[in-house]
Motif scaffolding. Structure first.
Motif, PDB file in Angstrom:
ATOM      1  N   LEU A 148       0.819  -1.291  -0.121  1.00 45.95           N
ATOM      2  CA  LEU A 148      -0.125  -0.149   0.052  1.00 45.95           C
ATOM      3  C   LEU A 148       0.854   1.177   0.152  1.00 45.95           C
ATOM      4  N   ALA A 149       1.989   1.424   0.536  1.00 51.51           N
ATOM      5  CA  ALA A 149       2.845   2.536   0.948  1.00 51.51           C
ATOM      6  C   ALA A 149       3.721   2.495  -0.502  1.00 51.51           C
ATOM      7  N   PHE A 150       3.923   1.482  -1.033  1.00 47.58           N
ATOM      8  CA  PHE A 150       4.588   1.513  -2.642  1.00 47.58           C
ATOM      9  C   PHE A 150       3.689   2.226  -3.543  1.00 47.58           C
ATOM     10  N   TYR A 151       2.447   1.733  -3.703  1.00 52.96           N
ATOM     11  CA  TYR A 151       1.423   2.178  -4.357  1.00 52.96           C
ATOM     12  C   TYR A 151       1.106   3.843  -4.281  1.00 52.96           C
ATOM     13  N   ALA A 152       1.167   4.217  -2.885  1.00 55.08           N
ATOM     14  CA  ALA A 152       0.757   5.343  -2.714  1.00 55.08           C
ATOM     15  C   ALA A 152       1.910   6.251  -3.226  1.00 55.08           C
ATOM     16  N   ARG A 153       3.202   5.964  -2.943  1.00 62.21           N
ATOM     17  CA  ARG A 153       4.493   6.661  -3.600  1.00 62.21           C
ATOM     18  C   ARG A 153       4.351   6.804  -5.017  1.00 62.21           C
ATOM     19  N   ASN A 154       3.633   5.893  -5.564  1.00 64.84           N
ATOM     20  CA  ASN A 154       3.431   5.982  -6.985  1.00 64.84           C
ATOM     21  C   ASN A 154       2.374   6.518  -7.233  1.00 64.84           C
ATOM     22  N   GLY A 155       1.567   7.041  -6.561  1.00 66.84           N
ATOM     23  CA  GLY A 155       0.394   8.190  -7.005  1.00 66.84           C
ATOM     24  C   GLY A 155      -1.249   7.363  -6.966  1.00 66.84           C
ATOM     25  N   PHE A 156      -0.932   6.198  -6.461  1.00 68.06           N
ATOM     26  CA  PHE A 156      -2.376   5.532  -6.599  1.00 68.06           C
ATOM     27  C   PHE A 156      -2.974   5.731  -5.274  1.00 68.06           C
ATOM     28  N   ARG A 157      -4.511   5.685  -5.442  1.00 64.98           N
ATOM     29  CA  ARG A 157      -5.170   6.266  -4.141  1.00 64.98           C
ATOM     30  C   ARG A 157      -6.751   5.171  -4.482  1.00 64.98           C
ATOM     31  N   GLN A 158      -7.039   4.940  -3.188  1.00 62.46           N
ATOM     32  CA  GLN A 158      -8.069   4.033  -3.175  1.00 62.46           C
ATOM     33  C   GLN A 158      -9.480   4.339  -3.615  1.00 62.46           C
ATOM     34  N   VAL A 159     -10.088   3.561  -4.497  1.00 57.29           N
ATOM     35  CA  VAL A 159     -11.311   3.892  -4.963  1.00 57.29           C
ATOM     36  C   VAL A 159     -12.396   2.903  -4.857  1.00 57.29           C
ATOM     37  N   GLY A 160     -11.936   1.662  -4.009  1.00 54.77           N
ATOM     38  CA  GLY A 160     -13.131   0.921  -3.796  1.00 54.77           C
ATOM     39  C   GLY A 160     -12.587  -0.241  -2.807  1.00 54.77           C
ATOM     40  N   GLU A 161     -13.323  -1.341  -2.864  1.00 52.98           N
ATOM     41  CA  GLU A 161     -12.695  -2.517  -2.049  1.00 52.98           C
ATOM     42  C   GLU A 161     -13.374  -3.880  -2.548  1.00 52.98           C
ATOM     43  N   ARG A 162     -12.870  -4.971  -2.450  1.00 49.88           N
ATOM     44  CA  ARG A 162     -13.474  -6.158  -3.087  1.00 49.88           C
ATOM     45  C   ARG A 162     -12.902  -7.385  -2.085  1.00 49.88           C
ATOM     46  N   SER A 163     -13.621  -8.427  -2.212  1.00 41.58           N
ATOM     47  CA  SER A 163     -13.270  -9.650  -1.640  1.00 41.58           C
ATOM     48  C   SER A 163     -12.494 -10.538  -2.602  1.00 41.58           C
ATOM     49  N   PHE A 164     -11.350 -11.115  -1.874  1.00 37.80           N
ATOM     50  CA  PHE A 164     -10.561 -11.755  -3.119  1.00 37.80           C
ATOM     51  C   PHE A 164     -10.436 -13.143  -2.365  1.00 37.80           C
ATOM     52  N   GLN A 165     -10.527 -14.206  -3.065  1.00 39.55           N
ATOM     53  CA  GLN A 165     -10.543 -15.599  -2.764  1.00 39.55           C
ATOM     54  C   GLN A 165      -9.206 -16.032  -3.001  1.00 39.55           C
ATOM     55  N   VAL A 166      -8.470 -16.654  -1.852  1.00 36.97           N
ATOM     56  CA  VAL A 166      -7.162 -17.270  -1.834  1.00 36.97           C
ATOM     57  C   VAL A 166      -7.598 -18.663  -1.183  1.00 36.97           C
ATOM     58  N   GLY A 167      -7.499 -19.730  -2.141  1.00 34.87           N
ATOM     59  CA  GLY A 167      -7.801 -21.192  -1.565  1.00 34.87           C
ATOM     60  C   GLY A 167      -9.257 -21.114  -1.162  1.00 34.87           C
ATOM     61  N   ARG A 168      -9.540 -21.449   0.177  1.00 40.34           N
ATOM     62  CA  ARG A 168     -10.834 -21.705   0.701  1.00 40.34           C
ATOM     63  C   ARG A 168     -11.101 -20.593   1.588  1.00 40.34           C
ATOM     64  N   ASN A 169     -10.455 -19.503   1.675  1.00 40.30           N
ATOM     65  CA  ASN A 169     -10.870 -18.253   2.520  1.00 40.30           C
ATOM     66  C   ASN A 169     -10.880 -16.991   1.601  1.00 40.30           C
ATOM     67  N   THR A 170     -11.501 -16.206   2.209  1.00 44.98           N
ATOM     68  CA  THR A 170     -11.870 -14.953   1.429  1.00 44.98           C
ATOM     69  C   THR A 170     -11.203 -13.633   2.178  1.00 44.98           C
ATOM     70  N   TYR A 171     -10.535 -12.841   1.623  1.00 43.97           N
ATOM     71  CA  TYR A 171      -9.784 -11.791   2.239  1.00 43.97           C
ATOM     72  C   TYR A 171     -10.278 -10.467   1.488  1.00 43.97           C
ATOM     73  N   GLY A 172      -9.821  -9.390   2.220  1.00 43.19           N
ATOM     74  CA  GLY A 172     -10.251  -7.886   1.844  1.00 43.19           C
ATOM     75  C   GLY A 172      -9.170  -7.530   0.957  1.00 43.19           C
ATOM     76  N   ASP A 173      -9.503  -6.928  -0.080  1.00 44.23           N
ATOM     77  CA  ASP A 173      -8.478  -6.031  -0.797  1.00 44.23           C
ATOM     78  C   ASP A 173      -8.918  -4.718  -0.914  1.00 44.23           C
ATOM     79  N   ALA A 174      -7.948  -3.966  -1.266  1.00 46.43           N
ATOM     80  CA  ALA A 174      -8.312  -2.348  -1.761  1.00 46.43           C
ATOM     81  C   ALA A 174      -8.166  -2.382  -2.988  1.00 46.43           C
ATOM     82  N   ILE A 175      -9.185  -1.528  -3.622  1.00 51.65           N
ATOM     83  CA  ILE A 175      -8.825  -1.277  -5.320  1.00 51.65           C
ATOM     84  C   ILE A 175      -8.301   0.086  -5.152  1.00 51.65           C
TER      85      ILE A 175
END
Length: 186
Positions: free
Chosen positions: A152-179
Motif C-alpha cells: 500500500l505504501a509503495f502504491y501510494a508513493r507511485n500516485g495510486f489512491r483507493q477507489v473501492g474494495e473487493r473480496s478476494f478468494q485465496v484457497g478456501r478463504n476470502t480476504y479483503g482487498d483495496a482497489i
C-alpha cells in the motif's frame, strides 16, 4: 571456502525486459515464489499452496502472453537471468461501478524481497504506467490485500489512491482487498 580476493559480483543487479511467449515458465516460477514469500505466515498455508497451483500455473501466464491486450515484464538477475520479479497489465476486471474499456489493470507486480529498495519495483511500475499511457488508458487500476502495508505504501508513493474494495478468494478463504487507481491523464 576460497581464499580468493577477487571481488564478488553484486547478486542484486537486475535487468527488466518485455516478457515473450517463452517466458511463461519463468513468470509462473516468479509468481509462485513471490506470492509465497509475501504471504507465508499471513495467509493460511494451505490457501497459499492452492492459490499458487491455480493462479500461478504456466497456463495462466501463457494465456496473458498470448493475448495482445496484455503486457508483461520480467525482472531477472544480471548473473544467470534468474527471474526475481514481474508485472502484468491487462484489461480491467475489477468490481467498480465506473470501470470502462479505457481502464487497464495492473494484474500483478511482485518482486522477491531481497531486491526491494533498489529501484526494481519502481522500474517495473514505470513500464506498466508507460504502457498504460501509450494505450490511451484513463486509469491504471489494481487490487491489493488490505493488510499489505508495504505494498500500500509503495502504491501510494507511485500516485495510486483507493477507489473501492473487493473480496478476494485465496484457497478456501476470502480476504479483503483495496482497489486502487492511478489517473493517467490529469
Amino acid at each position: 571456502m576460497s581464499d580468493s580476493t577477487e571481488p564478488v559480483a553484486d547478486l542484486t543487479a537486475t535487468h527488466i525486459r518485455r516478457a515473450h511467449a517463452g517466458d511463461a515458465g519463468a513468470l509462473a516460477l516468479a509468481g509462485a515464489a513471490t506470492f509465497l514469500e509475501t504471504f507465508a505466515g499471513i495467509l493460511h498455508g494451505r490457501d497459499i499452496v492452492e492459490h499458487c497451483r491455480a493462479q500461478h500455473a504456466v497456463e495462466v501466464y501463457s494465456a496473458w502472453l498470448a493475448d495482445p491486450a496484455c503486457a508483461s515484464w520480467l525482472a531477472e538477475t544480471d548473473r544467470g537471468d534468474a527471474p526475481v520479479g514481474y508485472a502484468v497489465v491487462a484489461p480491467a476486471k475489477l468490481p467498480l461501478a465506473d470501470v470502462s474499456d479505457d481502464d487497464l489493470e495492473l494484474k500483478r507486480i511482485y518482486l522477491l524481497s531481497r531486491f526491494h529498495g533498489g529501484g526494481v519495483g519502481r522500474e517495473l511500475m514505470r513500464h506498466a504506467v508507460a504502457e498504460s499511457r501509450a494505450r490511451g488508458a484513463r486509469r491504471l487500476l489494481l487490487g491489493v490485500y488490505a493488510g499489505n502495508a508495504r505494498a500500500l505504501a509503495f502504491y501510494a508513493r507511485n500516485g495510486f489512491r483507493q477507489v473501492g474494495e473487493r473480496s478476494f478468494q485465496v484457497g478456501r478463504n476470502t480476504y479483503g482487498d483495496a482497489i486502487l487507481a492511478l489517473h493517467l491523464h490529469e
